[in-house]
Write an enzyme that holds these catalytic residues in place. Sequence first.
Site, PDB file in Angstrom:
ATOM      1  N   ARG A 126      -8.190 -32.429 -24.639  1.00  6.91           N
ATOM      2  CA  ARG A 126      -7.687 -33.708 -24.109  1.00  6.91           C
ATOM      3  C   ARG A 126      -6.374 -33.443 -23.400  1.00  6.91           C
ATOM      4  NH1 ARG A 126      -5.989 -37.261 -28.337  1.00  6.91           N
ATOM      5  NH2 ARG A 126      -3.930 -36.748 -27.606  1.00  6.91           N
ATOM      6  N   GLU A 142       0.929 -32.935 -22.039  1.00  7.39           N
ATOM      7  CA  GLU A 142       0.493 -31.705 -22.694  1.00  7.39           C
ATOM      8  C   GLU A 142      -1.014 -31.611 -22.591  1.00  7.39           C
ATOM      9  OE1 GLU A 142       0.270 -31.400 -26.890  1.00  7.39           O
ATOM     10  OE2 GLU A 142      -0.226 -33.507 -27.172  1.00  7.39           O
ATOM     11  N   ASN A 144      -4.143 -30.619 -25.020  1.00  5.00           N
ATOM     12  CA  ASN A 144      -4.544 -30.329 -26.398  1.00  5.00           C
ATOM     13  C   ASN A 144      -5.844 -29.549 -26.408  1.00  5.00           C
ATOM     14  OD1 ASN A 144      -2.547 -31.970 -28.067  1.00  5.00           O
ATOM     15  ND2 ASN A 144      -3.264 -33.469 -26.576  1.00  5.00           N
ATOM     16  N   SER A 149      -7.975 -35.962 -31.097  1.00  6.89           N
ATOM     17  CA  SER A 149      -8.503 -37.128 -31.800  1.00  6.89           C
ATOM     18  C   SER A 149      -8.876 -38.248 -30.842  1.00  6.89           C
ATOM     19  CB  SER A 149      -7.503 -37.617 -32.840  1.00  6.89           C
ATOM     20  OG  SER A 149      -6.260 -37.776 -32.253  1.00  6.89           O
ATOM     21  N   LYS A 307       2.835 -25.431 -26.354  1.00  4.43           N
ATOM     22  CA  LYS A 307       3.795 -25.908 -25.352  1.00  4.43           C
ATOM     23  C   LYS A 307       4.462 -24.746 -24.620  1.00  4.43           C
ATOM     24  CE  LYS A 307       3.390 -30.046 -27.494  1.00  4.43           C
ATOM     25  NZ  LYS A 307       2.545 -30.219 -28.666  1.00  4.43           N
ATOM     26  N   LYS A 361      10.903 -29.708 -27.222  1.00 10.18           N
ATOM     27  CA  LYS A 361       9.655 -29.634 -27.995  1.00 10.18           C
ATOM     28  C   LYS A 361       9.491 -28.315 -28.725  1.00 10.18           C
ATOM     29  CE  LYS A 361       6.938 -32.508 -24.867  1.00 10.18           C
ATOM     30  NZ  LYS A 361       5.599 -32.650 -24.271  1.00 10.18           N
ATOM     31  N   GLU A 365       1.938 -29.761 -33.148  1.00 11.09           N
ATOM     32  CA  GLU A 365       0.965 -30.750 -32.691  1.00 11.09           C
ATOM     33  C   GLU A 365       0.954 -31.932 -33.645  1.00 11.09           C
ATOM     34  OE1 GLU A 365      -0.711 -30.544 -29.926  1.00 11.09           O
ATOM     35  OE2 GLU A 365       0.058 -28.549 -29.496  1.00 11.09           O
ATOM     36  N   GLY A 366       0.435 -33.042 -33.150  1.00 10.45           N
ATOM     37  CA  GLY A 366       0.179 -34.164 -34.056  1.00 10.45           C
ATOM     38  C   GLY A 366       1.232 -35.260 -34.004  1.00 10.45           C
ATOM     39  N   ARG A 448      -3.371 -44.497 -24.783  1.00  8.87           N
ATOM     40  CA  ARG A 448      -2.577 -44.872 -25.954  1.00  8.87           C
ATOM     41  C   ARG A 448      -1.351 -45.622 -25.475  1.00  8.87           C
ATOM     42  NH1 ARG A 448      -1.518 -39.412 -28.732  1.00  8.87           N
ATOM     43  NH2 ARG A 448      -1.651 -38.878 -26.519  1.00  8.87           N
TER      44      ARG A 448
HETATM   45  P1  ADP Z   1       2.099 -33.571 -29.706  1.00  8.91           P
HETATM   46  O1  ADP Z   1       1.330 -32.316 -29.507  1.00  8.91           O
HETATM   47  O2  ADP Z   1       2.820 -33.619 -30.990  1.00  8.91           O
HETATM   48  O3  ADP Z   1       1.268 -34.787 -29.432  1.00  8.91           O
HETATM   49  P2  ADP Z   1       3.440 -34.246 -27.204  1.00  8.91           P
HETATM   50  O4  ADP Z   1       3.960 -33.268 -26.242  1.00  8.91           O
HETATM   51  O5  ADP Z   1       2.213 -34.965 -26.813  1.00  8.91           O
HETATM   52  O6  ADP Z   1       3.247 -33.509 -28.622  1.00  8.91           O
HETATM   53  O7  ADP Z   1       4.574 -35.287 -27.533  1.00  8.91           O
HETATM   54  C1  ADP Z   1       4.366 -36.382 -28.400  1.00  8.91           C
HETATM   55  C2  ADP Z   1       4.689 -37.674 -27.703  1.00  8.91           C
HETATM   56  O8  ADP Z   1       6.022 -37.635 -27.200  1.00  8.91           O
HETATM   57  C3  ADP Z   1       3.847 -37.984 -26.486  1.00  8.91           C
HETATM   58  O9  ADP Z   1       2.633 -38.635 -26.860  1.00  8.91           O
HETATM   59  C4  ADP Z   1       4.749 -38.871 -25.659  1.00  8.91           C
HETATM   60  O10 ADP Z   1       4.708 -40.210 -26.139  1.00  8.91           O
HETATM   61  C5  ADP Z   1       6.127 -38.301 -25.951  1.00  8.91           C
HETATM   62  N1  ADP Z   1       6.510 -37.327 -24.914  1.00  8.91           N
HETATM   63  C6  ADP Z   1       6.200 -36.011 -24.908  1.00  8.91           C
HETATM   64  N2  ADP Z   1       6.681 -35.414 -23.801  1.00  8.91           N
HETATM   65  C7  ADP Z   1       7.300 -36.359 -23.085  1.00  8.91           C
HETATM   66  C8  ADP Z   1       7.995 -36.373 -21.832  1.00  8.91           C
HETATM   67  N3  ADP Z   1       8.149 -35.260 -21.120  1.00  8.91           N
HETATM   68  N4  ADP Z   1       8.486 -37.551 -21.395  1.00  8.91           N
HETATM   69  C9  ADP Z   1       8.339 -38.682 -22.124  1.00  8.91           C
HETATM   70  N5  ADP Z   1       7.714 -38.732 -23.301  1.00  8.91           N
HETATM   71  C10 ADP Z   1       7.188 -37.599 -23.789  1.00  8.91           C
HETATM   72 MG    MG Z   2      -0.660 -32.129 -28.874  1.00  9.78          MG
HETATM   73 MG    MG Z   3       0.404 -35.311 -27.669  1.00 10.85          MG
END
Ligand code: ADP
Ligand code: MG
Ligand code: MG
Length: 472
Positions: A126, A142, A144, A149, A307, A361, A365-366, A448
């Site tokens: 995803r 990102e 995944n 999920s 990441k 970051k 994950e999660g 989402r």
């Molecule tokens: P995870 O693998 O834990 O889901 P993400 O990179 O998706 O990690 O980050 C989790 C959440 O943080 C994302 O769903 C988003 O809401 C927010 N987020 C992540 N990166 C950014 C970004 N560059 N700008 C704004 N919000 C972000």
């Molecule tokens: Mg993720």
């Molecule tokens: Mg994410």
Amino acid sequence: MSDPHTIDPELIQKLVHDALVWSSLHGLVVGDRNVERSGLVPGVGMVHAPIALLPNSFPEVQWNQACELAPIFNKLVDRVSLDGKFLQDTLSRTKKVDAFTSRLLDIHSRMLQIGKKEDIRLGLHRSDYMLDEKTNLLLQIELNTISCSFSGLGCLVSDLHRSLLSYYKKQLGLDSQKVPINASASKFAEVLAKAWTEYSNPSAVVMVVVQPGERNMYDQHWLTATLKERHNVTSIRKTLAEIDAQGKILADGTLQVDGETVAVIYFRAGYAPTDYPSESEWKARLLMEESSAIKCPSISYHLTGTKKVQQELAKPNVLESFLENKDDIAKVRECFAGLWSLDDLDAVKSAIQKPEAYVMKPQREGGGNNIYGDDVKETLLRLQKEGSEEEAAYILMQRIFPAVFPTVLVRDGICYKEHAVSELGIFSAYLRNKETVISNEQCGYLMRTKVSSSNEGGVAAGFAVLDSLYLI
Ligand code: ADP
Ligand code: MG
Ligand code: MG
């Protein structure tokens, strides 16, 4: 779409009522955290999934762009995963300071050492995006590659929204056809079934690796029920600890768990350090990797979704070593936000000056793991002062600011008028047997939506709701 906050409150109440009934009747449900056994016994303590009452507008151009990217990212993941040296080198500094990533890399090294070959390669990914308001660019958050999920429930949210829009067409004045068809559950089940077929053992099963007490189990049951009903493929559910206790590899590499031969391992656990509370879980992970079962994902697919790898791929000329088509490279690059390693001193300096423009970051994950705002500055200053190597655990990313819009969210049967932002996830599947690509396609989507004051967007973590989209 007009402001849903201006919809007549009586109509809102009707819509909420209908949405709740629809969700209950169609299995748009999760385990209720207020009921102790809800994560253990199916059918006990179900509650409707948290949802947006109405779909959220999204421009068709960027929607098409996100869909077009799906097969390209699938190919990219596959190519990167084949380059063991690239993965090891990219994560070599992280390995020193991040015990979890280090264990994953150890399994990966071991596979490189023994020359493990994965002829049948299966990815159910995803790719998540946000639409940056100022630039109007679709930017990837990102990608995944493990345990994505909501492919089970995502399609139901689209169905629910279509149904509300068509039933209340007169009152809402919206066109249900503008919610794109979403076949996420049946698509993922179909590709799992195709992978199972490639394994060519009619008595083998698909094994879903689950977390103990998983409340989001119905999302997973949607896939396995579809596998059974449409494709006549049996599945079993096992935790990592159970796999350690009940699993073995036969002389020819076959994985057997609890007496069943496993054709496909579908991970819905194993992506977080908390999934490995003891050595037992790590033994299970290694056992699976060493077996001839098809892994979704293999350890190399898993690492490709980190990441750090995302950040490395964003460096100049790196994509070029994995993709040959110039158009594909340009399309992928166009959706990359600013990404930096913490050994980039200019980036770190800028992030200390303007922390609100960045997200920090770790390799996790999660949801719920990132650092925002003033904490970015404080953490960077602390790392600088300590001069520790811990900085290698993180990447820096440009913070994306999507448009804030009014919305109505429904959680636990209660509706809330909120201001929110959205993140679009595109599911995709890739299946290859030796040189033959069997599937490489977009498999539906998940929107989402989270309250705009919240930094993170995890639905399971309680920050966000499931949504769909209305093309404009
Ligand atoms: P995870 O693998 O834990 O889901 P993400 O990179 O998706 O990690 O980050 C989790 C959440 O943080 C994302 O769903 C988003 O809401 C927010 N987020 C992540 N990166 C950014 C970004 N560059 N700008 C704004 N919000 C972000
Ligand atoms: Mg993720
Ligand atoms: Mg994410």
